[in-house]
Design a protein around this motif. Structure first.
Motif, PDB file in Angstrom:
ATOM      1  N   ARG A   1     -10.076   3.113  18.564  1.00 16.75           N
ATOM      2  CA  ARG A   1      -9.183   4.410  18.952  1.00 16.75           C
ATOM      3  C   ARG A   1      -9.082   5.201  17.618  1.00 16.75           C
ATOM      4  N   GLY A   2      -9.567   4.839  16.421  1.00 17.95           N
ATOM      5  CA  GLY A   2      -9.553   5.607  15.220  1.00 17.95           C
ATOM      6  C   GLY A   2      -8.241   5.414  14.354  1.00 17.95           C
ATOM      7  N   GLY A   3      -8.055   6.001  13.616  1.00 18.77           N
ATOM      8  CA  GLY A   3      -7.185   5.638  12.193  1.00 18.77           C
ATOM      9  C   GLY A   3      -5.821   4.999  12.606  1.00 18.77           C
ATOM     10  N   ALA A   4      -4.713   5.478  13.414  1.00 27.33           N
ATOM     11  CA  ALA A   4      -3.843   4.856  13.564  1.00 27.33           C
ATOM     12  C   ALA A   4      -3.272   5.445  14.881  1.00 27.33           C
ATOM     13  N   PRO A   5      -3.680   4.866  16.054  1.00 24.94           N
ATOM     14  CA  PRO A   5      -3.526   5.258  17.327  1.00 24.94           C
ATOM     15  C   PRO A   5      -2.156   4.960  17.949  1.00 24.94           C
TER      16      PRO A   5
ATOM     17  N   GLY B   1       0.626  -1.079   0.028  1.00 25.55           N
ATOM     18  CA  GLY B   1       0.098   0.086  -0.097  1.00 25.55           C
ATOM     19  C   GLY B   1       0.814   1.228  -0.185  1.00 25.55           C
ATOM     20  N   ALA B   2       1.672   1.568   0.934  1.00 25.33           N
ATOM     21  CA  ALA B   2       2.564   2.412   0.882  1.00 25.33           C
ATOM     22  C   ALA B   2       3.805   2.718  -0.166  1.00 25.33           C
TER      23      ALA B   2
ATOM     24  N   ASN C   1      -4.854  -1.437  15.926  1.00 25.70           N
ATOM     25  CA  ASN C   1      -3.826  -0.309  16.146  1.00 25.70           C
ATOM     26  C   ASN C   1      -3.663   0.087  14.387  1.00 25.70           C
ATOM     27  N   ALA C   2      -4.102  -0.605  13.586  1.00 32.08           N
ATOM     28  CA  ALA C   2      -3.780  -0.098  12.050  1.00 32.08           C
ATOM     29  C   ALA C   2      -4.937   0.760  11.586  1.00 32.08           C
ATOM     30  N   PRO C   3      -4.625   1.464  10.303  1.00 28.01           N
ATOM     31  CA  PRO C   3      -5.902   2.117   9.904  1.00 28.01           C
ATOM     32  C   PRO C   3      -6.668   0.959   9.175  1.00 28.01           C
ATOM     33  N   SER C   4      -8.070   1.360   8.922  1.00 25.02           N
ATOM     34  CA  SER C   4      -9.020   0.400   8.374  1.00 25.02           C
ATOM     35  C   SER C   4      -8.473  -0.029   6.876  1.00 25.02           C
TER      36      SER C   4
ATOM     37  N   GLN D   1      -4.789   8.167   5.491  1.00 29.96           N
ATOM     38  CA  GLN D   1      -5.786   7.420   5.240  1.00 29.96           C
ATOM     39  C   GLN D   1      -5.657   5.706   5.399  1.00 29.96           C
ATOM     40  N   ALA D   2      -5.955   4.918   4.453  1.00 30.61           N
ATOM     41  CA  ALA D   2      -5.914   3.566   4.412  1.00 30.61           C
ATOM     42  C   ALA D   2      -4.232   3.126   4.385  1.00 30.61           C
TER      43      ALA D   2
END
Ligand SMILES: [Zn+2]
Length: 504
Positions: free
Chosen positions: A167-171, A123-124, A154-157, A354-355
Motif C-alpha cells: 500500500r506504499g509508505g505508511a498507509p 529512528g524518529a 503498515n510501516a514505511p520500509s 521517508q523511513a
C-alpha cells in the motif's frame, strides 16, 4: 511456534479480565468475549489485522449469510480443524525451511536489533518520548510475528533501497470495530462474493502460495492483478529472518515469560517491481487524473490534521468527476454497509518522513445508525467543518501575509504565521464537536445537527480570529490588513451559513 495451534493471541476477558494468551481455536470456537491486550495501540491494531487476514484466507465465508452467522456465533471445532488442515505448515514462525513471512539463510553483514522491527521505536527524534526504553529488546514469538506482519504491511520500509508495503509508505488502516474481538474479526472478513468484486482475478489466484513458500524472483515484474488474496495480505517486501535464543525471559512487549525469544534478525533488500496498485481490502484509496492519467493511492496521514478531516474518504464512495478526486473506502467498510447499523470505525496508521516515523495515530470514530444509506451526509458534515477551518485559515492568512490593494500596491501583513497556530487550535477545540455530531446525527434528518454544529464552529472561528489579531490591535500599520482580513472572514462565514428567510 505455529500460529494456528499455539496460544499467542494476547487478550483479556471483557470487561476487566487479566491478560492471557489464547489460541486461534479458543478465540474462534468459544464464546468468550475478549479484547486484545498489548502495551501499544499500533501493535493491537496489527494483531487484529493479522487475525483478520488469517481468518480471511483460512475460513472465507461463502456468502453474506455465512458471514453473518460467524459474526453472531462461534464456529464448530470441526469446521476450524478442516479449515486449518491445508495450512498447517504455512504459519510456523520457526519452520526449518519456510518460516512465516521470512526467508531462511538471509545474508546480512550484521544482525539488526529487534527494535527496528517495531515500527517507530527508533529512528524518529521523538521516539524516546512515546516509547518505553527497551520495549523491543527481545520479543516472544507471538509479538515477533505481530511486529513482523506490521512492519511488512503498515510501516514505511527500512529505507536505503528496501521495498515498502503493497500500500506504499505508511498507509492508514480502516477496520470495523465490533463489541468484542471475535465479532470485530469477522466484521472485517470479506465473504467470497465480495472478494470477487474487489479482486476479479480471485478464482485464478486462489491456489497461490505465500511469498515465503513460493518466493518472488529477483528483478521480477509483477502486475498487481496477478497477486492473489493470501499472497497480498501476507506480502513481505524484504528478506527477513528472525533469530531466537532459548532461555526463560519475559517478552519486552507483552511482558509474558517465554522459553524462546527473538532477540535480533537479519535483513536484506530485494528488488522487484509491482505494476498498478493492489486493492488491499483494509485501506481507503483516492484517485485523481493528472495529465490525462489516472493516479490512485492509499490514504495516509500526511499532516497533523486529525483523522475526522479524512473521514469522508474512509466511508464515502465517490467517482472521479472533473475537478473532484475519486475516493473508495476500504472493501471491509463497504461490506459493512450491508451488515451493521451503526459504525465504529477503527482508524490507525503512522505519519512518516521517508523511513522514519514521526507520529503514530489510532482513533475510533462512531457513526450513528443510518450512516450506511446516507454516507453523503458524512461527506457534507465533514465538508462543513473543513469549510470553517478554511474560512479562518484564509482570513488569518491575509492578516499574516498582507494583500495587494486596488492600485496593486502591497499592504503589509503581521509577518507571523498566526493562521498555522490558529489551525491547530481549531483542530483541538473542534474535535469533540465534530465527533459528537457524527455520533448523534439523525441521518434521515441531518439539518438540525448540521445547523447546530455550524453555529458552534462559526462562533469558534470568530473567537479564534479575534484572539489571533488582538496582540496587533494597536499597530497602526496593520489597521487596513486587519479590516480586510476580518472582512474575508465575514464573507467566508456568510457563504457557509445556510440562508434563512428574512436574512440578507
Ligand atoms: Zn510478547
Amino acid at each position: 511456534m505455529n500460529l494456528l495451534t499455539e496460544p499467542w493471541i494476547p487478550v483479556r476477558l471483557l470487561p476487566a479480565g487479566r491478560p492471557e494468551k489464547i489460541t486461534l481455536s479458543r478465540l474462534l470456537c468459544e464464546d468468550g468475549h475478549w479484547e486484545l491486550c498489548l502495551p501499544r495501540d499500533d501493535m493491537e491494531l496489527a494483531a487484529l489485522q493479522m487475525l483478520v487476514c488469517m481468518a480471511q484466507v483460512i475460513f472465507t465465508p461463502k456468502d453474506v449469510g455465512e458471514l453473518k452467522q460467524r459474526i453472531v456465533s462461534p464456529m464448530s471445532p470441526e469446521v476450524f480443524d478442516s479449515g486449518c488442515a491445508p495450512f498447517q505448515d504455512w504459519f510456523r514462525l520457526d519452520h526449518p525451511d519456510y518460516p512465516f513471512m521470512q526467508v531462511r539463510g538471509v545474508k546480512a553483514k550484521e544482525f539488526t536489533p529487534m527494535d527496528k522491527l517495531l515500527a517507530g521505536v527508533t529512528g524518529a527524534t521523538n521516539s524516546c518520548f512515546v516509547n518505553e526504553p527497551g520495549l523491543a529488546a527481545c520479543l516472544c514469538e507471538g509479538c515477533a510475528a505481530i511486529a513482523l506482519f506490521n512492519q511488512a504491511s503498515n510501516a514505511p520500509s527500512f529505507g536505503g533501497g528496501f521495498k515498502g508495503s503493497l500500500r506504499g509508505g505508511a498507509p492508514v488502516t480502516t477496520l470495523v470495530q465490533g463489541e468484542h474481538l471475535r465479532q470485530t474479526l469477522w466484521l472485517n472478513v470479506l465473504s467470497e462474493d465480495k472478494i470477487i468484486e474487489n479482486f476479479p482475478w480471485h478464482q485464478e489466484t486462489k491456489k497461490q502460495r505465500p511469498s515465503w513458500i513460493e518466493p518472488l524472483k529477483a528483478g521480477e515484474v509483477v502486475p498487481a492483478q496477478k497477486i492473489g488474496l493470501l499472497r497480498g495480505l501476507f506480502w513481505q517486501p524484504a528478506h527477513i529472518e528472525l533469530l531466537a535464543s532459548d532461555g526463560e525471559q519475559s517478552c519486552s512487549c507483552c511482558g509474558f515469560v517465554a522459553k524462546r525469544l527473538c532477540d535480533r534478525f537479519n535483513k536484506a533488500k530485494f528488488n522487484y517491481t509491482i505494476t498498478d496498485l493492489w486493492p488491499h481490502p483494509h485501506g481507503a484509496r483516492i484517485a485523481k487524473v493528472k495529465n490525462g492519467v489516472r493516479e490512485e493511492k492509499f490514504v495516509s496521514f500526511t499532516t497533523t490534521a486529525p483523522a475526522w478531516t479524512q473521514l469522508s474518504r474512509f466511508v464515502v464512495q465517490r467517482q472521479i468527476d472533473g475537478r473532484n478526486e475519486g475516493q473508495e473506502p476500504s472493501a471491509v467498510v463497504r461490506q459493512a454497509q450491508g451488515v451493521i447499523k451503526s459504525l465504529r470505525l477503527n482508524i490507525g496508521g503512522y505519519r512518516n518522513n521517508q523511513a522514519s516515523i514521526i507520529e503514530r495515530r489510532h482513533e475510533i470514530i462512531f457513526l450513528n445508525d443510518g450512516w450506511s444509506s446516507k454516507t453523503g451526509v458524512v461527506h457534507e458534515l465533514v465538508g462543513l467543518a473543513i469549510g470553517y477551518r478554511d474560512a479562518l485559515n484564509k482570513a488569518l492568512f491575509v492578516f499574516s501575509n498582507g494583500f495587494k490593494d486596488a492600485k496593486g500596491s502591497k499592504v503589509k501583513g503581521a509577518g507571523v504565521s498566526v493562521h498555522e497556530v490558529a489551525k491547530e487550535q481549531f483542530y483541538r477545540r473542534t474535535e469533540d464537536t465534530v465527533l459528537d455530531s457524527l455520533a448523534s446525527i439523525d441521518f434521515a434528518n441531518p439539518a438540525p445537527v448540521l445547523l447546530a454544529m455550524g453555529e458552534r464552529l462559526r462562533l469558534l472561528d470568530i473567537e479564534l480570529f479575534e484572539n489571533s489579531v488582538r496582540p496587533y490591535l494597536n499597530d497602526p500599520e496593520l489597521v487596513r490588513t486587519m479590516a480586510i482580513s476580518r472582512n474575508t472572514l465575514r464573507k467566508h462565514l456568510k457563504a457557509l451559513k445556510p440562508q434563512q428567510d428574512g436574512e440578507e
